[in-house]
Design a protein around this motif. Sequence first.
Motif, PDB file in Angstrom:
ATOM      1  N   LEU A 212       0.820  -1.207   0.000  1.00 61.28           N
ATOM      2  CA  LEU A 212       0.000   0.000   0.000  1.00 61.28           C
ATOM      3  C   LEU A 212       0.853   1.255   0.000  1.00 61.28           C
ATOM      4  O   LEU A 212       0.624   2.188  -0.768  1.00 61.28           O
ATOM      5  N   LEU A 213       1.880   1.282   0.866  1.00 60.75           N
ATOM      6  CA  LEU A 213       2.690   2.488   1.006  1.00 60.75           C
ATOM      7  C   LEU A 213       3.735   2.629  -0.095  1.00 60.75           C
ATOM      8  O   LEU A 213       4.028   3.733  -0.542  1.00 60.75           O
ATOM      9  N   GLY A 214       4.329   1.514  -0.497  1.00 59.15           N
ATOM     10  CA  GLY A 214       5.348   1.578  -1.539  1.00 59.15           C
ATOM     11  C   GLY A 214       6.721   1.979  -1.034  1.00 59.15           C
ATOM     12  O   GLY A 214       7.726   1.743  -1.697  1.00 59.15           O
ATOM     13  N   ALA A 215       6.789   2.611   0.125  1.00 56.44           N
ATOM     14  CA  ALA A 215       8.055   3.039   0.721  1.00 56.44           C
ATOM     15  C   ALA A 215       7.865   3.129   2.222  1.00 56.44           C
ATOM     16  O   ALA A 215       6.735   3.241   2.719  1.00 56.44           O
ATOM     17  N   GLU A 216       8.964   3.081   2.968  1.00 59.17           N
ATOM     18  CA  GLU A 216       8.882   3.134   4.415  1.00 59.17           C
ATOM     19  C   GLU A 216       8.241   4.443   4.862  1.00 59.17           C
ATOM     20  O   GLU A 216       8.559   5.514   4.339  1.00 59.17           O
ATOM     21  N   PRO A 217       7.317   4.377   5.835  1.00 56.44           N
ATOM     22  CA  PRO A 217       6.666   5.616   6.288  1.00 56.44           C
ATOM     23  C   PRO A 217       7.668   6.570   6.906  1.00 56.44           C
ATOM     24  O   PRO A 217       8.681   6.153   7.474  1.00 56.44           O
ATOM     25  N   SER A 218       7.374   7.850   6.790  1.00 57.79           N
ATOM     26  CA  SER A 218       8.260   8.878   7.322  1.00 57.79           C
ATOM     27  C   SER A 218       8.252   8.840   8.846  1.00 57.79           C
ATOM     28  O   SER A 218       7.411   8.197   9.479  1.00 57.79           O
ATOM     29  N   ALA A 219       9.200   9.566   9.438  1.00 52.42           N
ATOM     30  CA  ALA A 219       9.276   9.641  10.897  1.00 52.42           C
ATOM     31  C   ALA A 219       8.006  10.226  11.497  1.00 52.42           C
ATOM     32  O   ALA A 219       7.631   9.908  12.629  1.00 52.42           O
ATOM     33  N   LYS A 220       7.316  11.070  10.740  1.00 48.49           N
ATOM     34  CA  LYS A 220       6.084  11.679  11.237  1.00 48.49           C
ATOM     35  C   LYS A 220       4.892  10.739  11.120  1.00 48.49           C
ATOM     36  O   LYS A 220       3.994  10.746  11.975  1.00 48.49           O
ATOM     37  N   SER A 221       4.835   9.940  10.053  1.00 46.68           N
ATOM     38  CA  SER A 221       3.668   9.082   9.848  1.00 46.68           C
ATOM     39  C   SER A 221       3.825   7.699  10.474  1.00 46.68           C
ATOM     40  O   SER A 221       2.825   7.027  10.750  1.00 46.68           O
ATOM     41  N   ALA A 222       5.051   7.229  10.724  1.00 40.99           N
ATOM     42  CA  ALA A 222       5.261   5.901  11.303  1.00 40.99           C
ATOM     43  C   ALA A 222       4.541   5.709  12.643  1.00 40.99           C
ATOM     44  O   ALA A 222       4.041   4.612  12.922  1.00 40.99           O
ATOM     45  N   PRO A 223       4.447   6.739  13.518  1.00 44.84           N
ATOM     46  CA  PRO A 223       3.753   6.538  14.802  1.00 44.84           C
ATOM     47  C   PRO A 223       2.226   6.522  14.701  1.00 44.84           C
ATOM     48  O   PRO A 223       1.551   6.323  15.714  1.00 44.84           O
ATOM     49  N   LEU A 224       1.665   6.749  13.512  1.00 41.38           N
ATOM     50  CA  LEU A 224       0.208   6.730  13.369  1.00 41.38           C
ATOM     51  C   LEU A 224      -0.329   5.417  13.920  1.00 41.38           C
ATOM     52  O   LEU A 224       0.128   4.334  13.562  1.00 41.38           O
ATOM     53  N   ARG A 225      -1.320   5.518  14.798  1.00 40.29           N
ATOM     54  CA  ARG A 225      -1.839   4.339  15.473  1.00 40.29           C
ATOM     55  C   ARG A 225      -3.092   3.827  14.770  1.00 40.29           C
ATOM     56  O   ARG A 225      -4.026   4.578  14.519  1.00 40.29           O
ATOM     57  N   VAL A 226      -3.077   2.546  14.453  1.00 35.90           N
ATOM     58  CA  VAL A 226      -4.198   1.866  13.821  1.00 35.90           C
ATOM     59  C   VAL A 226      -4.897   1.032  14.886  1.00 35.90           C
ATOM     60  O   VAL A 226      -4.271   0.178  15.535  1.00 35.90           O
ATOM     61  N   SER A 227      -6.172   1.282  15.125  1.00 37.62           N
ATOM     62  CA  SER A 227      -6.920   0.471  16.082  1.00 37.62           C
ATOM     63  C   SER A 227      -7.473  -0.756  15.365  1.00 37.62           C
ATOM     64  O   SER A 227      -7.779  -0.721  14.171  1.00 37.62           O
ATOM     65  N   TRP A 228      -7.582  -1.862  16.083  1.00 41.23           N
ATOM     66  CA  TRP A 228      -8.033  -3.112  15.465  1.00 41.23           C
ATOM     67  C   TRP A 228      -8.851  -3.947  16.447  1.00 41.23           C
ATOM     68  O   TRP A 228      -8.721  -3.817  17.668  1.00 41.23           O
ATOM     69  N   GLN A 229      -9.688  -4.803  15.869  1.00 41.59           N
ATOM     70  CA  GLN A 229     -10.454  -5.791  16.618  1.00 41.59           C
ATOM     71  C   GLN A 229     -10.413  -7.089  15.821  1.00 41.59           C
ATOM     72  O   GLN A 229     -10.676  -7.091  14.615  1.00 41.59           O
ATOM     73  N   LEU A 230     -10.087  -8.191  16.479  1.00 42.28           N
ATOM     74  CA  LEU A 230     -10.067  -9.508  15.847  1.00 42.28           C
ATOM     75  C   LEU A 230     -11.020 -10.427  16.602  1.00 42.28           C
ATOM     76  O   LEU A 230     -10.866 -10.627  17.811  1.00 42.28           O
ATOM     77  N   TYR A 231     -12.011 -10.982  15.886  1.00 39.19           N
ATOM     78  CA  TYR A 231     -13.000 -11.882  16.471  1.00 39.19           C
ATOM     79  C   TYR A 231     -12.533 -13.310  16.196  1.00 39.19           C
ATOM     80  O   TYR A 231     -12.516 -13.752  15.047  1.00 39.19           O
ATOM     81  N   ILE A 232     -12.169 -14.030  17.249  1.00 39.27           N
ATOM     82  CA  ILE A 232     -11.510 -15.331  17.112  1.00 39.27           C
ATOM     83  C   ILE A 232     -12.395 -16.424  17.701  1.00 39.27           C
ATOM     84  O   ILE A 232     -12.894 -16.298  18.824  1.00 39.27           O
ATOM     85  N   GLY A 233     -12.603 -17.498  16.928  1.00 41.89           N
ATOM     86  CA  GLY A 233     -13.452 -18.599  17.355  1.00 41.89           C
ATOM     87  C   GLY A 233     -12.720 -19.594  18.240  1.00 41.89           C
ATOM     88  O   GLY A 233     -11.507 -19.486  18.464  1.00 41.89           O
ATOM     89  N   PRO A 234     -13.420 -20.611  18.748  1.00 45.99           N
ATOM     90  CA  PRO A 234     -12.790 -21.622  19.612  1.00 45.99           C
ATOM     91  C   PRO A 234     -11.732 -22.442  18.899  1.00 45.99           C
ATOM     92  O   PRO A 234     -10.869 -23.041  19.543  1.00 45.99           O
ATOM     93  N   ASP A 235     -11.784 -22.473  17.558  1.00 42.78           N
ATOM     94  CA  ASP A 235     -10.751 -23.157  16.776  1.00 42.78           C
ATOM     95  C   ASP A 235      -9.558 -22.241  16.502  1.00 42.78           C
ATOM     96  O   ASP A 235      -8.648 -22.608  15.765  1.00 42.78           O
ATOM     97  N   GLN A 236      -9.584 -21.040  17.097  1.00 39.01           N
ATOM     98  CA  GLN A 236      -8.516 -20.047  16.996  1.00 39.01           C
ATOM     99  C   GLN A 236      -8.416 -19.386  15.621  1.00 39.01           C
ATOM    100  O   GLN A 236      -7.442 -18.700  15.323  1.00 39.01           O
ATOM    101  N   LEU A 237      -9.438 -19.556  14.784  1.00 36.95           N
ATOM    102  CA  LEU A 237      -9.453 -18.907  13.478  1.00 36.95           C
ATOM    103  C   LEU A 237     -10.210 -17.578  13.554  1.00 36.95           C
ATOM    104  O   LEU A 237     -11.231 -17.465  14.243  1.00 36.95           O
ATOM    105  N   VAL A 238      -9.713 -16.584  12.834  1.00 40.06           N
ATOM    106  CA  VAL A 238     -10.332 -15.253  12.822  1.00 40.06           C
ATOM    107  C   VAL A 238     -11.593 -15.289  11.971  1.00 40.06           C
ATOM    108  O   VAL A 238     -11.568 -15.716  10.811  1.00 40.06           O
ATOM    109  N   ARG A 239     -12.698 -14.820  12.522  1.00 40.82           N
ATOM    110  CA  ARG A 239     -13.959 -14.752  11.786  1.00 40.82           C
ATOM    111  C   ARG A 239     -14.261 -13.326  11.314  1.00 40.82           C
ATOM    112  O   ARG A 239     -15.017 -13.141  10.374  1.00 40.82           O
ATOM    113  N   ARG A 240     -13.673 -12.351  11.989  1.00 47.29           N
ATOM    114  CA  ARG A 240     -13.934 -10.962  11.619  1.00 47.29           C
ATOM    115  C   ARG A 240     -12.735 -10.112  12.039  1.00 47.29           C
ATOM    116  O   ARG A 240     -12.134 -10.343  13.083  1.00 47.29           O
ATOM    117  N   ALA A 241     -12.376  -9.159  11.185  1.00 52.27           N
ATOM    118  CA  ALA A 241     -11.283  -8.227  11.505  1.00 52.27           C
ATOM    119  C   ALA A 241     -11.758  -6.818  11.182  1.00 52.27           C
ATOM    120  O   ALA A 241     -12.271  -6.557  10.093  1.00 52.27           O
TER     121      ALA A 241
END
Length: 306
Positions: A212-241
């Motif tokens: 997506l980026l094509g090049a390493e993010p700059s010193a200013k953009s590298a700290p950008l925080r991405v929030s995430w949620q992973l829904y994991i079943g009893p078989d340990q497989l991800v059902r939703r991200a």
Amino acid sequence: MIATLTGAAAAALAVPALVAPANAAPASTAPAGAQAAPADPVSALRKQFRPGRGVKLTEQAKLIGEGRTQRVIFGRRGGVLEFGRKGVTASDLTSTFSLPGANKELVEEFKDMFAPSRTITVKGVSYTSSAFYAGAMPEGKKWLRTPAQPVSPGNPAQQLVNPLEPATLKAALAHTTSRRPGGTWDGARTVVHSGTITLGELYRVSPTVRGLLGAEPSAKSAPLRVSWQLYIGPDQLVRRAVSSWTQSMRGLTSVDLTYLNDSRYTGWGVKSAIKAPPAAQVAEFEELDLEGKAEDPFTRIIETAG
């Protein structure tokens, strides 16, 4: 045009920002086949990497305007992702694009972009059948051949935390800050793991983010925080991200935007044998007659929506 759209998406990540919380309403999915429960999600994922098997994907991406009052559905896609021994090796996905609330003139101007498009990716090559290119195709051709890309061209709301990449999944889960019941997805009771991870760390571990980026993010953009949620079943497989991040688009549009991606994974282990379209129906990019299609539609749409 593909390169232009991908470039526009990557350029949007150059500005540092704060991350907004990711929220999306649950929806029912079809039951999945039973799986033995490995010790952890990364091990469970690696066990799925069998040729001729895959997983079904249903994904939606949103751009949410400043103040969370202006909501725009940017795109949806769905289909099958096929595995090899090291990960996803092929895919067959149909994408649609919509802009609720857009004026009729804008929709008419870009009507070909709002029509469904299908992309088959196999052996490092993508084949796209799209109304956008239909009028530019040579007679008898319906598929455009391009080099495969790890991201969806023109869609800035990528799934930055790709749970089908073992290193990315491991890195994200290492930043888990909470766990709670996640409801039933794909017939499985899940636990939702939540946390944040920086863009810089994702770049180091994720082929999707590097593509997506094509090049390493700059010193200013590298700290950008991405929030995430992973829904994991009893078989340990991800059902939703779910992932989201917020940044300024000022200069391109008048508001800050939050990008939200919600991906659902069903039918783990489904049989798949994705093949390239017939060669007689495939055109190369240089064969297209692109007169009148040089404008970057992504920029025009964002400018008008903002």
